[in-house]
Every structure is written in C-alpha cells, then in structure tokens.
Design a protein around this motif. Structure first.
Motif, PDB file in Angstrom:
ATOM      1  N   ALA A 119       0.832  -1.212   0.000  1.00 21.86           N
ATOM      2  CA  ALA A 119       0.000   0.000   0.000  1.00 21.86           C
ATOM      3  C   ALA A 119       0.863   1.258   0.000  1.00 21.86           C
ATOM      4  O   ALA A 119       0.526   2.250  -0.640  1.00 21.86           O
ATOM      5  N   GLU A 122       2.086   2.568  -3.373  1.00 22.87           N
ATOM      6  CA  GLU A 122       1.128   3.345  -4.139  1.00 22.87           C
ATOM      7  C   GLU A 122       0.897   4.707  -3.511  1.00 22.87           C
ATOM      8  O   GLU A 122       0.683   5.702  -4.182  1.00 22.87           O
ATOM      9  N   PRO A 289      -4.264  -1.129  -3.442  1.00 19.32           N
ATOM     10  CA  PRO A 289      -3.177  -1.100  -4.431  1.00 19.32           C
ATOM     11  C   PRO A 289      -3.611  -1.753  -5.740  1.00 19.32           C
ATOM     12  O   PRO A 289      -4.516  -2.600  -5.743  1.00 19.32           O
ATOM     13  N   LEU A 293       0.247  -5.285  -7.524  1.00 22.63           N
ATOM     14  CA  LEU A 293       0.974  -5.129  -6.252  1.00 22.63           C
ATOM     15  C   LEU A 293       0.308  -5.934  -5.137  1.00 22.63           C
ATOM     16  O   LEU A 293       0.875  -6.099  -4.053  1.00 22.63           O
ATOM     17  N   CYS A 294      -0.933  -6.416  -5.374  1.00 22.09           N
ATOM     18  CA  CYS A 294      -1.635  -7.236  -4.368  1.00 22.09           C
ATOM     19  C   CYS A 294      -1.141  -8.677  -4.450  1.00 22.09           C
ATOM     20  O   CYS A 294      -0.868  -9.307  -3.427  1.00 22.09           O
TER      21      CYS A 294
END
Ligand code: KG4
Ligand code: ZN
Length: 331
Positions: A119, A122, A289, A293-294
């Motif tokens: 997170a 971002e 995100p 990116l997760c």
C-alpha cells in the motif's frame, strides 16, 4: 537507497528494484501457474526447481529494466518466510550470494509484512493508524498498523485462508487453478443474490470459510439446475461480506481512519469495489493497491527491506528461512 528485492515463497519468481522503499524502478514477475495448473495446485518440488531455473534470468531482467548492474544496488533483500521451505531457500540463497558479490547488506523480509507495505508503494504519504486486510492463498488476517513496524493482529482465519477457499470452490466447480481469478471472471455473469450462502460471523474477529465451502458443495449437489455463474457470484459475495464486515469492525474498534487491502485476494474486483464503497459510506479513506501489487511481487519485498534495514539493520548471512513465520504483534 536502491534495493534489489527477490520473492520466491510460492509459485511466482519475482525480482524488483525499488528506490527509498517507495519508488518502483522495475518489477518483474514470472508466474509458474502453467507448470502447476495440471496438478490443480502448487507442487512444492516443481516450484523449487522452477525457481532455481528462473531466479537468475528474472533478476537480470529486473536490473536490466532498471538500467543498473549489481554495482548500482545498495542492498539485496529476499522473502525468508512464510512460504514453501524449498522455494524460499532459492530466493534467500540467491540474495545472499548477490549481496556478498556486491559487498552490500542482505535483508530477510517477512512475506506478510511485505503485503502490508504494498500500500505504501502506491501511497507514500499513507498515515497510520490503518486497518489492513491481508487475504492470500495461505493467510487471512486483519492487522491494525499503529506505525511502521508496529502491528496488532486482531483477527485470523480459524480454518481455510480466503484464497484457499476460492481455489477449492473453483476446483469443485471445475474452473481450474488458480481459482480466484476464474471465480472473479465468471461471477460477473451471475447474480450475487441468487443463493443465500452463510456469512460466518461466529468467530468474530476471526475468519472461517470451511462452512461456506461445505454449503457450496451441498447446494450444487441438491440444486444441479443452479448455474455455475450464480454459484460463483453468490459464493464470492459471501466471502467479500465476511472479509469486509470484519475489517470494518476492526477499524471501528481501533478508530482507524483508513481501510487498506493486500494479498492476492485483494485483486478480486468485488472485494475492491466493496471496500471503496464501505470506506466512502463510513467517512474513511480506502487504499487499494493495483492488482499487480496485491498478488505476489518483489517490489513489496524491496520496499519492506528499506524500512526494516533502517530500523533493524542487515540480516546476518547465517540466518535461514522460516516456512511458518508469523506476522508478530508488536504494538
Ligand atoms: O498473495 P498471493 O499472490 O500468494 C500467496 O501469498 O498466497 O495470493 C494467491 C491467492 C490465490 O488463492 C488466488 O486464487 C487468489 O490469491 N486470487 C484471487 C484473485 N486473484 C488471485 N482471489 C479472488 N479474486 C481474484 N481476482
Ligand atoms: Zn502473498
């Protein structure tokens, strides 16, 4: 400070270059999904062997995309747990070797902590306290982040992880592996209200998905006329309801003004939409995100390493891997 991160805890071989824990210069992910699909899940031995073949080229790609060679890197990090022992060893051994060659620090990173840090990649200005849901193939937890490195785990799964429930139900429905993306896609053609599957709130603040999985199997056997799209959409809605309800309860109890998602299940379109909706309705901010990116990636490993190098210093080169590593409650 420029950190090369490596991630090999499960079935993704990934490497990334991240500056100052926040700026992604390059991020390369090589998925082994095709190798494991015909077995219906990740085969640990196959994963380790594939990591051995892929880690060199993936690191070379990440450095190449960043336009640097090893001499331009200030530290090398790898995920050292939790995950599959043999798979973790590949990334950790590669990172230590590269750190020795470049004469820079090695940093071992906790995979769950890295999902939290996605997170911040971002939203570099993200201010704690945060209520974070990490939902992946192996873990489901709600964490209150009091500050960098200070966590309070307030709920975990009592049985299956959310991603595991998606994968198992998808396999039962004949949708293949990995199940999460398959259910997410098919659910768009079905109705989330078609079947009233149970939302287990019993273990609050902990999660439980095994009753839901049994309910799906029971329903399909009793009602073969139900469409697979309706079953997928209704199952997904039940998972999302439970995840979001417990995230919001934790945020209420901790008075956290922000809701954050991490982990592979956070790529789910229904979950992402619900968290945005609920945050708006309760006067909170939502940080979701991008899907890349997760799911597992090495940018989150390099980012976490920057913060931990600052607080704890380098990890000794004689440290190993820990397949059962937990996210410690430190707040
Ligand atoms: O974080 P991750 O990439 O690897 C682990 O650390 O486990 O999470 C993988 C899990 C799998 O169970 C996969 O089915 C699930 O995340 N997943 C999804 C979606 N994309 C991946 N679940 C629901 N919807 C998705 N779109
Ligand atoms: Zn993960």
């Amino acid at each position: 400070m420029r950190i090369l991160g490596i991630e090999t805890s499960c079935d993704e071989t990934a490497a990334a270059v991240v500056d100052d824990g926040r700026f992604v210069v390059s991020s390369v992910v090589s998925s082994q999904v095709d190798l494991h699909a015909r077995f219906g899940g990740v085969v640990p031995e196959i994963a380790s062997r594939a990591h051995v073949e892929l880690v060199g080229p993936v690191v070379a790609d990440a450095l190449g995309e960043a336009g640097v060679d090893l001499s331009g890197v200030d530290a090398v990090a790898a995920c050292h747990g939790p995950g599959l022992a043999g798979a973790l060893l590949v990334g950790v051994s590669a990172a230590k070797a590269l750190a020795l060659v470049a004469d820079v620090p090695y940093v071992g990173v906790n995979h769950l902590e890295a999902h939290l840090y996605a997170a911040w990649l971002e939203e570099p200005e993200l201010l704690p306290p945060l209520a974070v849901l990490i939902a992946s193939g192996g873990h489901t937890l709600v964490v209150i982040v009091e500050d960098h490195g200070r966590y309070r785990v307030v709920g975990q799964t009592l049985d299956d992880a959310a991603g595991e429930a998606f994968d198992k139900v998808a396999r039962f429905l004949g949708l293949g592996y990995p199940g999460g993306p398959a259910i997410d896609r098919l659910a768009r053609e079905g109705s989330p209200d078609a079947i009233a599957f149970p939302r287990s709130m019993a273990g609050e603040p902990d999660f439980s998905f095994s009753g839901l999985k049994t309910a799906v199997v029971g329903h399909v056997r009793k009602h073969p006329e139900s469409t697979t799209a309706d079953v997928a959409a209704s199952f997904q809605a039940a998972v999302v309801d439970q995840l979001v309800a417990k995230l919001v309860s934790a945020a209420d109890a901790a008075d956290a003004p922000a809701l954050v998602l991490g982990g592979g299940v956070a790529a789910n379109s229904a979950l992402r939409a619900r968290v945005e909706e609920v945050a708006a309705a309760t006067g909170r901010r939502a940080f979701v995100p991008p899907a890349a990116l997760c799911t597992d990636n090495a940018a989150m490993i390099a980012a976490t390493a920057w913060w931990r190098l600052g607080s704890d210093g380098p990890t000794p080169l004689d440290s190993g891997v820990d397949p059962g590593l937990a996210l410690p409650s430190t707040a």
